[in-house]
Design a protein around this motif. Structure first.
Motif, PDB file in Angstrom:
ATOM      1  N   GLY A   3       0.800  -1.209   0.000  1.00  0.00           N
ATOM      2  CA  GLY A   3       0.000   0.000   0.000  1.00  0.00           C
ATOM      3  C   GLY A   3       0.836   1.264   0.000  1.00  0.00           C
ATOM      4  O   GLY A   3       0.311   2.355   0.060  1.00  0.00           O
ATOM      5  N   SER A   4       2.139   1.103  -0.042  1.00  0.00           N
ATOM      6  CA  SER A   4       3.017   2.262  -0.088  1.00  0.00           C
ATOM      7  C   SER A   4       3.566   2.418  -1.505  1.00  0.00           C
ATOM      8  O   SER A   4       3.373   1.563  -2.356  1.00  0.00           O
ATOM      9  N   VAL A   5       4.267   3.506  -1.724  1.00  0.00           N
ATOM     10  CA  VAL A   5       4.868   3.753  -3.029  1.00  0.00           C
ATOM     11  C   VAL A   5       6.062   2.826  -3.209  1.00  0.00           C
ATOM     12  O   VAL A   5       6.877   2.678  -2.311  1.00  0.00           O
ATOM     13  N   SER A   6       6.130   2.191  -4.354  1.00  0.00           N
ATOM     14  CA  SER A   6       7.234   1.289  -4.646  1.00  0.00           C
ATOM     15  C   SER A   6       7.915   1.722  -5.933  1.00  0.00           C
ATOM     16  O   SER A   6       7.259   2.185  -6.862  1.00  0.00           O
ATOM     17  N   HIS A   7       9.208   1.558  -5.977  1.00  0.00           N
ATOM     18  CA  HIS A   7       9.978   1.869  -7.187  1.00  0.00           C
ATOM     19  C   HIS A   7      10.586   0.599  -7.767  1.00  0.00           C
ATOM     20  O   HIS A   7      11.504   0.654  -8.577  1.00  0.00           O
ATOM     21  N   ASP A   8      10.048  -0.547  -7.369  1.00  0.00           N
ATOM     22  CA  ASP A   8      10.540  -1.848  -7.815  1.00  0.00           C
ATOM     23  C   ASP A   8       9.832  -2.239  -9.108  1.00  0.00           C
ATOM     24  O   ASP A   8       8.602  -2.256  -9.184  1.00  0.00           O
ATOM     25  N   ARG A   9      10.597  -2.562 -10.144  1.00  0.00           N
ATOM     26  CA  ARG A   9      10.018  -2.964 -11.431  1.00  0.00           C
ATOM     27  C   ARG A   9       9.153  -4.209 -11.318  1.00  0.00           C
ATOM     28  O   ARG A   9       8.234  -4.411 -12.086  1.00  0.00           O
ATOM     29  N   ASN A  10       9.435  -5.072 -10.357  1.00  0.00           N
ATOM     30  CA  ASN A  10       8.651  -6.297 -10.185  1.00  0.00           C
ATOM     31  C   ASN A  10       7.207  -5.992  -9.788  1.00  0.00           C
ATOM     32  O   ASN A  10       6.328  -6.817  -9.974  1.00  0.00           O
ATOM     33  N   ASP A  11       6.971  -4.823  -9.229  1.00  0.00           N
ATOM     34  CA  ASP A  11       5.616  -4.426  -8.861  1.00  0.00           C
ATOM     35  C   ASP A  11       4.816  -3.937 -10.072  1.00  0.00           C
ATOM     36  O   ASP A  11       3.644  -3.619  -9.943  1.00  0.00           O
ATOM     37  N   GLU A  12       5.453  -3.869 -11.227  1.00  0.00           N
ATOM     38  CA  GLU A  12       4.794  -3.390 -12.434  1.00  0.00           C
ATOM     39  C   GLU A  12       4.462  -4.514 -13.411  1.00  0.00           C
ATOM     40  O   GLU A  12       4.057  -4.241 -14.532  1.00  0.00           O
ATOM     41  N   THR A  13       4.621  -5.752 -13.010  1.00  0.00           N
ATOM     42  CA  THR A  13       4.287  -6.858 -13.900  1.00  0.00           C
ATOM     43  C   THR A  13       2.782  -6.927 -14.080  1.00  0.00           C
ATOM     44  O   THR A  13       2.011  -6.432 -13.245  1.00  0.00           O
ATOM     45  N   ILE A  14       2.336  -7.551 -15.154  1.00  0.00           N
ATOM     46  CA  ILE A  14       0.906  -7.686 -15.412  1.00  0.00           C
ATOM     47  C   ILE A  14       0.248  -8.491 -14.298  1.00  0.00           C
ATOM     48  O   ILE A  14      -0.893  -8.216 -13.907  1.00  0.00           O
ATOM     49  N   GLU A  15       0.972  -9.464 -13.753  1.00  0.00           N
ATOM     50  CA  GLU A  15       0.435 -10.269 -12.657  1.00  0.00           C
ATOM     51  C   GLU A  15       0.223  -9.420 -11.408  1.00  0.00           C
ATOM     52  O   GLU A  15      -0.790  -9.539 -10.719  1.00  0.00           O
ATOM     53  N   SER A  16       1.196  -8.555 -11.105  1.00  0.00           N
ATOM     54  CA  SER A  16       1.076  -7.668  -9.948  1.00  0.00           C
ATOM     55  C   SER A  16      -0.085  -6.700 -10.121  1.00  0.00           C
ATOM     56  O   SER A  16      -0.834  -6.437  -9.180  1.00  0.00           O
ATOM     57  N   LYS A  17      -0.227  -6.181 -11.329  1.00  0.00           N
ATOM     58  CA  LYS A  17      -1.329  -5.256 -11.595  1.00  0.00           C
ATOM     59  C   LYS A  17      -2.677  -5.969 -11.493  1.00  0.00           C
ATOM     60  O   LYS A  17      -3.643  -5.408 -10.970  1.00  0.00           O
ATOM     61  N   ALA A  18      -2.729  -7.216 -11.953  1.00  0.00           N
ATOM     62  CA  ALA A  18      -3.976  -7.992 -11.858  1.00  0.00           C
ATOM     63  C   ALA A  18      -4.321  -8.270 -10.400  1.00  0.00           C
ATOM     64  O   ALA A  18      -5.485  -8.147  -9.995  1.00  0.00           O
ATOM     65  N   ARG A  19      -3.321  -8.632  -9.589  1.00  0.00           N
ATOM     66  CA  ARG A  19      -3.567  -8.874  -8.160  1.00  0.00           C
ATOM     67  C   ARG A  19      -4.075  -7.601  -7.492  1.00  0.00           C
ATOM     68  O   ARG A  19      -4.992  -7.636  -6.674  1.00  0.00           O
ATOM     69  N   TRP A  20      -3.477  -6.464  -7.830  1.00  0.00           N
ATOM     70  CA  TRP A  20      -3.915  -5.191  -7.256  1.00  0.00           C
ATOM     71  C   TRP A  20      -5.370  -4.919  -7.639  1.00  0.00           C
ATOM     72  O   TRP A  20      -6.184  -4.582  -6.790  1.00  0.00           O
ATOM     73  N   PHE A  21      -5.700  -5.076  -8.920  1.00  0.00           N
ATOM     74  CA  PHE A  21      -7.054  -4.790  -9.379  1.00  0.00           C
ATOM     75  C   PHE A  21      -8.057  -5.725  -8.708  1.00  0.00           C
ATOM     76  O   PHE A  21      -9.137  -5.298  -8.308  1.00  0.00           O
TER      77      PHE A  21
END
Length: 66
Positions: A3-21
């Motif tokens: 829930g915080s700001v991240s600058h890690d590229r791994n947090d930008e994967t399609i899987e990560s975005k799907a989990r967030w959504f």
């Protein structure tokens, strides 16, 4: 993601975005849909006038980074 700001590229994967959504409530998902629609209309107000989209007969190739 915590829930915080991240600058890690791994947090930008399609899987990560799907989990967030998927973590959003139905109301939050609908709000996001409205926001995306508003954004698309602000960039191209005439997009809503387009009708009868045609399927492309051309080849489409999806390229992913391994």
């Amino acid at each position: 993601m915590t829930g915080s700001v991240s600058h890690d590229r791994n947090d930008e994967t399609i899987e990560s975005k799907a989990r967030w959504f998927q973590s959003l409530s139905l109301e939050e998902r609908m709000e996001m849909l409205c926001n995306f629609t508003d954004l698309a209309l602000s960039v191209n107000p005439h997009i809503q006038d387009k009708r009868d989209a045609q399927q492309s007969q051309r080849r489409i190739q999806v390229i992913t980074k391994a």
